[in-house]
Design a protein around this motif. Sequence first.
Motif, short mmCIF file in Angstrom:
data_model
loop_
_atom_site.label_atom_id
_atom_site.label_comp_id
_atom_site.label_asym_id
_atom_site.label_seq_id
_atom_site.Cartn_x
_atom_site.Cartn_y
_atom_site.Cartn_z
N GLN A 27 32.85 -6.93 -62.64
CA GLN A 27 32.47 -8.32 -62.37
C GLN A 27 33.70 -9.22 -62.31
N ALA A 28 34.67 -8.98 -63.19
CA ALA A 28 35.91 -9.77 -63.17
C ALA A 28 36.66 -9.57 -61.85
N ILE A 30 35.27 -8.68 -58.95
CA ILE A 30 34.48 -9.34 -57.91
C ILE A 30 34.71 -10.84 -57.93
N ASP A 31 34.72 -11.44 -59.12
CA ASP A 31 34.91 -12.89 -59.25
C ASP A 31 36.29 -13.33 -58.77
N ALA A 32 37.30 -12.53 -59.07
CA ALA A 32 38.68 -12.91 -58.72
C ALA A 32 39.03 -12.58 -57.28
#
Length: 96
Positions: A27-28, A30-32
């Motif tokens: 998720q980190a 994907i977010d970045a």
Amino acid sequence: MASTANNASPMTLEGDLTIERVTAVRQAIIDAAPTQISLNGVERIDLAGVQLLVSAHKSLSDKSDQPLFCEVPETVAAQVQQLGLDVDLFRMDGQA
């Protein structure tokens, strides 16, 4: 877990990249949406972690003309080699 200093700096993964943490790390990433990921802070990696790296490579490597992964520790390279995967996915010279 993961950190980014700014858009020009690589995202740095830290700690264990194991089955217990891959969902949060995924998720980190994907977010970045990084253009480069430093693996310098990865201490341990298992099959789930390697799968995450392969998935990230497939999803993100087209965004930049430089290798997606940099600063690959020997522990990560060894695990990838043990699994018979292509270590050339990783920049092995330690440069970001």
